[in-house]
Design a protein around this motif. Structure first.
Motif, mmCIF file in Angstrom:
data_model
loop_
_atom_site.group_PDB
_atom_site.id
_atom_site.type_symbol
_atom_site.label_atom_id
_atom_site.label_comp_id
_atom_site.label_asym_id
_atom_site.label_seq_id
_atom_site.Cartn_x
_atom_site.Cartn_y
_atom_site.Cartn_z
ATOM 1 N N ALA B 294 -66.117 -6.384 9.133
ATOM 2 C CA ALA B 294 -65.132 -5.333 9.332
ATOM 3 C C ALA B 294 -63.760 -5.956 9.525
ATOM 4 C CB ALA B 294 -65.511 -4.529 10.563
ATOM 5 N N PRO B 295 -62.702 -5.236 9.154
ATOM 6 C CA PRO B 295 -61.363 -5.781 9.345
ATOM 7 C C PRO B 295 -61.106 -6.036 10.831
ATOM 8 C CG PRO B 295 -61.306 -3.659 8.213
ATOM 9 C CD PRO B 295 -62.706 -3.898 8.588
ATOM 10 N N LEU B 296 -60.310 -7.023 11.112
ATOM 11 C CA LEU B 296 -60.021 -7.337 12.506
ATOM 12 C C LEU B 296 -59.120 -6.274 13.104
ATOM 13 C CD1 LEU B 296 -59.397 -11.148 12.149
ATOM 14 C CD2 LEU B 296 -61.431 -9.988 13.012
ATOM 15 N N ALA B 297 -59.436 -5.896 14.341
ATOM 16 C CA ALA B 297 -58.663 -4.858 14.996
ATOM 17 C C ALA B 297 -57.193 -5.252 15.085
ATOM 18 C CB ALA B 297 -59.231 -4.603 16.388
ATOM 19 N N SER B 298 -56.950 -6.515 15.382
ATOM 20 C CA SER B 298 -55.558 -6.925 15.568
ATOM 21 C C SER B 298 -54.772 -6.816 14.271
ATOM 22 C CB SER B 298 -55.500 -8.347 16.107
ATOM 23 O OG SER B 298 -56.211 -9.203 15.242
ATOM 24 N N SER B 299 -55.406 -7.168 13.152
ATOM 25 C CA SER B 299 -54.617 -7.061 11.909
ATOM 26 C C SER B 299 -54.452 -5.612 11.489
ATOM 27 C CB SER B 299 -55.226 -7.896 10.783
ATOM 28 O OG SER B 299 -56.584 -8.001 10.911
ATOM 29 N N LEU B 300 -55.433 -4.769 11.848
ATOM 30 C CA LEU B 300 -55.252 -3.342 11.582
ATOM 31 C C LEU B 300 -54.024 -2.848 12.317
ATOM 32 C CD1 LEU B 300 -58.810 -1.759 11.887
ATOM 33 C CD2 LEU B 300 -57.331 -1.818 9.891
ATOM 34 N N LEU B 301 -53.930 -3.236 13.574
ATOM 35 C CA LEU B 301 -52.809 -2.772 14.381
ATOM 36 C C LEU B 301 -51.506 -3.307 13.808
ATOM 37 C CD1 LEU B 301 -51.646 -1.369 16.799
ATOM 38 C CD2 LEU B 301 -52.122 -3.378 18.168
ATOM 39 N N ARG B 302 -51.539 -4.587 13.474
ATOM 40 C CA ARG B 302 -50.327 -5.185 12.954
ATOM 41 C C ARG B 302 -49.885 -4.498 11.668
ATOM 42 N NH1 ARG B 302 -48.341 -10.426 13.049
ATOM 43 N NH2 ARG B 302 -50.233 -11.283 13.949
ATOM 44 N N SER B 303 -50.860 -4.210 10.830
ATOM 45 C CA SER B 303 -50.502 -3.640 9.530
ATOM 46 C C SER B 303 -49.894 -2.265 9.684
ATOM 47 C CB SER B 303 -51.733 -3.567 8.627
ATOM 48 O OG SER B 303 -52.622 -2.629 9.155
ATOM 49 N N THR B 304 -50.196 -1.561 10.777
ATOM 50 C CA THR B 304 -49.621 -0.226 10.908
ATOM 51 C C THR B 304 -48.232 -0.281 11.508
ATOM 52 O OG1 THR B 304 -50.502 0.044 13.110
ATOM 53 C CG2 THR B 304 -51.864 0.837 11.301
ATOM 54 N N LEU B 305 -47.879 -1.415 12.080
ATOM 55 C CA LEU B 305 -46.637 -1.431 12.839
ATOM 56 C C LEU B 305 -45.384 -1.088 12.051
ATOM 57 C CD1 LEU B 305 -47.123 -4.265 15.418
ATOM 58 C CD2 LEU B 305 -47.119 -1.808 15.751
ATOM 59 N N PRO B 306 -45.047 -1.856 11.019
ATOM 60 C CA PRO B 306 -43.760 -1.570 10.427
ATOM 61 C C PRO B 306 -43.773 -0.361 9.500
ATOM 62 C CG PRO B 306 -44.765 -3.474 9.402
ATOM 63 C CD PRO B 306 -45.751 -2.914 10.351
ATOM 64 N N ALA B 307 -44.923 -0.069 8.936
ATOM 65 C CA ALA B 307 -44.927 0.870 7.821
ATOM 66 C C ALA B 307 -44.822 2.323 8.254
ATOM 67 C CB ALA B 307 -46.176 0.669 6.991
ATOM 68 N N GLN B 308 -45.644 2.745 9.155
ATOM 69 C CA GLN B 308 -45.683 4.175 9.422
ATOM 70 C C GLN B 308 -46.156 4.408 10.844
ATOM 71 O OE1 GLN B 308 -48.675 3.846 6.680
ATOM 72 N NE2 GLN B 308 -50.036 5.264 7.702
#
Lengths: 213, 1078
Positions: B294-308
């Motif tokens: 499964a995707p790492l929780a931290s990168s999920l969070l990071r990926s949502t930060l700047p975009a939306q």
């Protein structure tokens, strides 16, 4: 309270349709013969289908909404065939809703005889037998609605909200400042009146029409 | 107020009064109120009696009763598919607020009722502070089961987290409480199966309560898996929170709930669900789950930060809030232990997950107390590698802005002259662009939608303001921004920019200078994309001739480019030869240039491939496109926009070659990439969706096809406008889908629009217009308008004559429709000529895939209509011969049907049975052939009428009519055909749903069928006969006789009419009739 004075609110929709239907009648049989089957029979067909799906599917909606009917019927009828005959969409919608109300008033769900989804077929067969919906039936219903408006303005208004404006119970309760059970009771009273009115007046009309056919 | 009205009001008021009473008291009260007034009594009683006949639960929905048992109902709390939930209060000194769940009335006897009882039983066993408590259960007086539960005042889990702005630790505490409840249920051998934020309420004190055990089930203590899975799939599971086992409908254990808890935890701490970043079917979901850890929780969070703004809204809180640690610090907190915990809970294989909820909760407590967790697996090294890889990607993303600036300045550097002035401009340009992206402060914006589109538009608007006094900077920036916009598909924004750049460069350098010429070429390409070919051509031609005159080595590449671009315009106009000539020239130039440029080569290849594709040289096209895909993959990677576009071209070829699986595969893959890389509104996505729609359509997935086209149409309408050629193409496709779905009328509307669009934009003599004419001709014919159809087909023939030399098939098809339309108009001689012409054109085609037997079948039908049975049968048998290698097919069905009809009209029932595939030894319903096609089935019905009974034939026809209505729609030619034959067999019985007069009116008012047409004649025959038999007057006899003597009446297709007459008229009279006819 302002709410208790419903005459102030124009009852535009169905009045408009009455005029239209009158006009059809006056213009002679030709317009009527051409348009009526398209409007009435198609709508009837579609609403029966929706009803059966509703019964079978046990969907989240608790009641049939005329809007469902229109979503299905509108493109088919309005765009391709009879659109030009109506002055506007609202007129067509109001007619369709009158037809829907008529069908609902004459629709009676039988008790489930079979388990599960099979029951729907049985029921559909029960209601599809009915005779063709006549223009006079709708006229009678509209007369009944008008009569109800003079006798019981509040109930008439609530019926109008529920079946012509597709308002939810909550919406009606808020608009009228009434409790759910009072709204329900008013609807029930109004519908009983209408159904009775139809029974009293429709049969006479049908008898005279059957000679023409 | 008149007396009547007064009385009516009194009656109505009384009705309302009585209605409010209990059923058994009504009559007594009514009688009392009315006293002597019997009339009033009867009226109100009659109205009350109507209640029996009305179904109020259908008209008004289930209504809450006033009270149930000891509880007074206050209102409705919620409505679900299965039940209603009322808010109520206990009517004693405790005044306990409760919620009452009641099964919907019409579900009383269904499987849902069993589930309902099950839920009641399960809840009864679960006494836990974080599980909603059940107090009582019973049946309503009407027999509906209900149960009384704790009334919880709170919010859904997700709403609560946001509203109260819980920090990471608070969220974990909350999650632990939920774990506690789930673990308790597991101990009681109950799995919830439907955990999700909407089923967890959190009260104001932060206490969670688990609700809705509606699909919970009991675990068998022996096996650890749920007990027999017998309940109906009446309730759909929530795929967003489903475990892989649930998605695969396998028996579930507690591990399923643990997986769902993993999703919940991930969503609570990151705001994202791990596998649901984009839409997908359960199957795709499963694939994603199975595709690796499964995707790492931290990168999920990071990926949502700047975009939306993520769904659980980190940014919704006041930023000045001192307690908010800020999401960026969260990333660091999540990294490591929490990543591992979520990862272990979300393991695909149940064996690899935590063994119990307690283990999961234990690790979270360890994390909170900085104790090493148990979940750190030996494969951690692998996970770290994954993480680094992901990290590298996001680093790339972070560098995007800088790279973009560098890239553009490099491009400009290469393309334009290297002088100091220019260099300075370049530096400033890149600075400006850098400012657009880097300077964008997400918090300074009013809108949270920080999209590239928004930034570009903003920048374009600022251009004038920033560089009003420096035209050279303005021109450069307008050009760069215009190109970016064009590339991103924002054509409308791009147009004024490119036009401005063109104008400014011309003012600066004069007309004959490479800079304005190139700016003009870019503008021309934009026009091409917008479908404004006429405006594009002068600009593209100017570039071509400019660079042709200066064929120095440096300008050579520019000349090749100009040739290719000019060739694109030719392609739009269908001038194949001109395209080919330009491609050859461009190739010969590029061959001399070193070093080779991938883009140049690929562009010329691409154009060549499209040309091959358009001219049906598919094998060559496949090769060219395949090489292009390889080229891009090698140089730019598999996810590059150009790779996708090359792949979609390849998919188109596969599709035209009939390799749909291959093509669907490639296309779906491209769409996935395009959605994530380009967003949901990009023209490239629209193009891919069109391909997908086409493929689904060819593979007979009409619904999927329609959905894809509609999405594409929406994008194109928005991006390109209503009458853009590419928009029109989709309308055309939608028309085809509707046509195959049995909505001929809807299809015709789209075809009409298409014809109008093409005629306006492409003129009459264009392949697209010709195709639109043929399609509309088909629609009109099938709707029953042969004259209109013939006119359209004749136009198609004329239009096709202009380009028919290269490919005879369109012409052959146009003649085919013309022939069919003329046949239905009873213009037999002309029909024969058109069909012969069609046949010879089909024969001259080199493409073996085309269906050459089509005109042959129509010729067979024509001979039959003309009464020449021998020739008709010969041709029909030839159709069968041509199809001898196939087991079934529409034209085989029809040919068999026709041959059977011919056999029947000769009285040879045995031969007819052979053609229809009927086992004559035992004709039962199961021995009859299944439905193939309405025409074929008419013959089956005729056979039944001749051999079995008219009733059997009638039943078959009724079935046929229904199927025909589904396939072609009602009131279409096939439907009328079947309906009119049915009318013959119904003869004097009046069919309830299809009155004969109505049918006749429909045919005369809605179709253009001539009076002699078989359908019209059939209906007329029945009408006349019926009239005569009900009123046997001389006048009616004469009318009947006149009809009988009419032209064609001895033709085979009137055999049924003759049979009908025979059945109802006495023999002598019939003889008299026949004699007088001859």
């Amino acid at each position: 309270m302002n709410d208790s004075n419903p005459e102030r609110k124009p009852m535009g929709d169905e009045g408009d349709v009455t005029c239209l239907l009158r006009q059809w009648q006056e213009e002679g049989r030709a317009v009527f013969d051409r348009l009526w089957p398209a409007v009435a029979d198609d709508l009837k067909h579609i609403s029966l289908k929706l009803l059966s799906e509703f019964v079978a599917g046990a969907g989240p909606a608790a009641t049939m909404s005329a809007t469902d009917l229109l979503h299905e019927a509108f493109p088919k009828l309005y765009h391709y065939r009879i659109g030009r005959e109506f002055q506007n969409r609202a007129q067509f919608f109001a007619l369709a809703k009158s037809i829907m109300l008529h069908i609902l008033l004459n629709y009676r769900r039988k008790k489930f005889r079979a388990q599960g989804h099979l029951a729907a077929d049985v029921e559909l067969a029960d209601i599809a037998d009915g005779e063709a919906l006549s223009l006079d039936s709708i006229m009678t219903l509209l007369e009944g609605l008008r009569k109800l408006a003079t006798i019981a303005p509040r109930q008439s208004r609530i019926i109008h909200m529920r079946f012509y404006q597709d308002m939810s119970f909550k919406g009606i309760m808020a608009e009228m400042g009434m409790s759910r059970s009072s709204v329900y009771l008013d609807l029930k009273g109004g519908l009983l009146f209408l159904k009775h009115y139809l029974q009293q007046n429709e049969h006479a009309g049908n008898a005279s029409r059957s000679l023409e056919a | 107020m008149s007396g009547t009205l007064k009385r009516e009001r009194k009656a109505f008021d009384l009705l309302m009064e009585i209605l409010a009473l209990e059923q058994d008291r009504r009559v007594a009260v009514l009688s009392e109120k009315c006293g002597d007034d019997r009339e009033l009594f009867e009226l109100v009683r009659a109205r009350l009696a109507v209640e029996e006949e009305l179904d109020f639960s259908m008209l008004l929905g289930d209504q809450p009763p006033e009270r149930l048992g000891n509880y007074r109902i206050l209102g409705v709390l919620g409505e679900g598919g299965m039940g209603l939930i009322y808010e109520a209060v206990r009517e004693d000194e405790t005044a306990l607020p409760v919620a009452i769940k009641i099964l919907r009335r019409h579900l009383e006897s269904s499987v849902h009722a069993r589930r309902f009882v099950m839920e009641r039983r399960i809840l009864g066993q679960l006494k836990h502070p974080h599980i909603c408590q059940i107090y009582d259960s019973n049946l309503t007086p009407a027999g509906q089961p209900y149960f009384v539960m704790e009334r919880i005042r709170g919010e859904h889990l997700d709403v609560h987290c946001v509203r109260f702005g819980l920090d990471l630790n608070q969220r974990l505490d909350l999650f632990l409480k939920i774990c506690d409840a789930v673990a308790f249920a597991h101990k009681k051998l109950v799995i919830h199966r439907d955990l999700k934020p909407a089923n967890i309420l959190v009260d104001q004190h932060g206490m969670p309560k688990l609700l809705d055990f509606g699909i919970a089930s009991l675990i068998d203590p022996e096996t650890g898996y749920q007990q027999a899975v017998t309940e109906a799939a009446g309730r759909v599971l929530t795929p967003l929170y489903a475990s892989p086992e649930q998605l695969r409908s396998q028996p579930l254990s507690t591990a399923s709930d643990i997986f769902t808890l993993g999703i919940l935890l991930c969503e609570m701490i990151t705001g994202c669900r791990p596998f649901h970043r984009s839409e997908g079917s359960p199957l795709e979901l499963l694939e994603r789950m199975n595709g690796g850890p499964a995707p790492l929780a931290s990168s999920l969070l990071r990926s949502t930060l700047p975009a939306q703004v993520p769904p659980w809204g980190w940014f919704e809180r006041d930023r000045s809030d001192a307690y908010d640690p800020g999401p960026v610090t969260w990333v660091t907190k999540l990294r490591g232990d929490l990543d591992c915990i979520v990862g272990k809970a979300l393991a695909f294989d149940p064996e690899d997950r935590y063994q119990s909820v307690a283990d999961l909760a234990g690790d979270i407590v360890r994390y909170q107390n900085d104790v090493p967790i148990l979940a750190r697996p030996s494969s951690w090294r692998y996970r770290t590698r994954c993480f680094v890889r992901r990290n590298r990607l996001s680093v790339t993303a972070a560098l995007f802005t800088t790279m973009m600036a560098v890239l553009f300045s490099a491009a400009l550097y290469r393309q334009w002259r290297m002088i100091d002035e220019e260099r300075r401009i370049n530096a400033q340009t890149s600075q400006f662009i850098q400012d657009i992206f880097v300077g964008a402060d997400p918090f300074a914006m009013e809108s949270t939608d920080l999209s590239v589109e928004f930034l570009l538009e903003n920048a374009s608007n600022n251009l004038e303001e920033a560089f009003g006094d420096r035209p050279e900077m303005q021109a450069r920036l307008a050009s760069v921004l215009g190109l970016i916009n064009r590339q991103m598909g924002f054509l409308e924004t791009a147009e004024p920019l490119l036009a401005r750049a063109y104008r400014l460069e011309r003012e600066r350098h004069g007309v004959r200078h490479p800079v304005p010429i190139k700016a003009g070429m870019e503008l021309g390409l934009l026009y091409l994309e917008q479908g404004r070919v006429e405006e594009a051509i002068p600009l593209l031609t100017a570039a071509e001739s400019f660079f042709e005159e200066a064929p120095t080595n440096a300008a050579g590449r520019d000349y090749a480019k100009a040739l290719i671009n000019r060739g694109r315009a030719d392609l739009e106009l269908g001038r194949w030869k001109a395209v080919e000539a330009r491609i050859r020239k461009a190739r010969s130039i590029l061959d001399t240039i070193e070093p080779v440029d991938v883009e140049d080569i690929s562009e010329v290849n691409n154009l060549w491939g499209i040309l091959l594709f358009q001219t049906n040289r598919l094998a060559e096209a496949e090769e060219v496109f395949r090489q292009n895909v390889l080229l891009w993959k090698r140089h730019r990677g598999a996810e590059h926009l150009m790779t996708i576009s090359a792949q979609s071209n390849l998919a188109n070829v596969y599709s035209k070659l009939g390799a749909y699986d291959k093509a669907l595969d490639v296309t779906a893959q491209s769409i996935r990439i395009a959605r994530t890389r380009l967003g949901s509104k990009h023209p490239t996505l629209a193009g891919l969706l069109v391909s997908l729609g086409n493929l689904h359509f060819k593979a007979d997935h009409h619904e999927a096809s329609r959905v894809a086209f509609e999405e594409a149409l929406a994008i194109r309408r928005e991006r390109l406008g209503e009458d853009h050629p590419k928009t029109t193409t989709i309308k055309n496709n939608l028309a085809a889908v509707l046509q195959h779905d049995g909505d001929l009328f809807g299809s015709r509307e789209y075809y009409r629009e298409v014809l109008q669009d093409w005629t306006a934009s492409r003129g009459e003599q264009h392949p697209d217009t010709e195709l639109a004419l043929r399609n509309l001709a088909f629609s009109e014919l099938m709707i029953g308008n042969p004259e209109t159809s013939a006119r359209l087909a004749a136009r198609a023939v004329a239009a096709g004559a202009a380009f028919g030399e290269t490919d005879p098939v369109p012409g052959a098809k146009a003649y085919l429709w013309l022939g069919r339309a003329l046949l239905e108009s009873h213009e037999y001689d002309e029909a024969a000529r058109a069909l012969d012409r069609s046949r010879s054109l089909f024969r001259s085609s080199t493409n073996h895939g085309t269906s050459r037997d089509r005109p042959l079948l129509e010729l067979a039908r024509l001979r039959y209509a003309m009464g020449n049975l021998t020739e008709s049968a010969d041709r029909a048998r030839l159709v069968l011969h041509l199809n001898r290698n196939r087991t079934r097919g529409l034209r085989m069905s029809r040919a068999n049907g026709l041959l059977a009809s011919i056999a029947l009209s000769r009285g040879d029932t045995l031969e007819a049975a052979c053609y229809l595939g009927i086992d004559t030894t035992a004709i039962t319903s199961s021995a009859l052939p299944s439905f193939e096609d309405y025409y074929h089935d008419l013959s089956v019905a005729r056979y039944l009428a001749a051999v079995v009974s008219v009733d059997a034939a009638r039943a078959r026809l009724v079935d046929n009519l229904e199927r025909t209505a589904r396939r072609y729609g009602e009131e279409t030619l096939p439907w009328f055909e079947v309906a009119s034959v049915l009318a013959l067999y119904e003869n004097l019985r009046v069919p309830s749903d299809l009155p004969l007069d109505h049918l006749a009116d429909l045919v005369s008012s809605h179709t253009e069928l001539p009076e002699r047409h078989r359908i019209v004649s059939r209906i007329e025959a029945v009408r006349l006969l019926r009239r005569y038999l009900t009123q046997p007057s001389t006048r009616h006899w004469l009318a009947l006789k006149a009809f009988w003597r009419g032209e064609d009446r001895q033709a085979p297709q009137f055999r049924e009419v003759r049979t009908l007459f025979q059945r109802y008229l006495v023999a002598e009279r019939l003889k008299d009739l026949d004699e007088s006819a001859s």
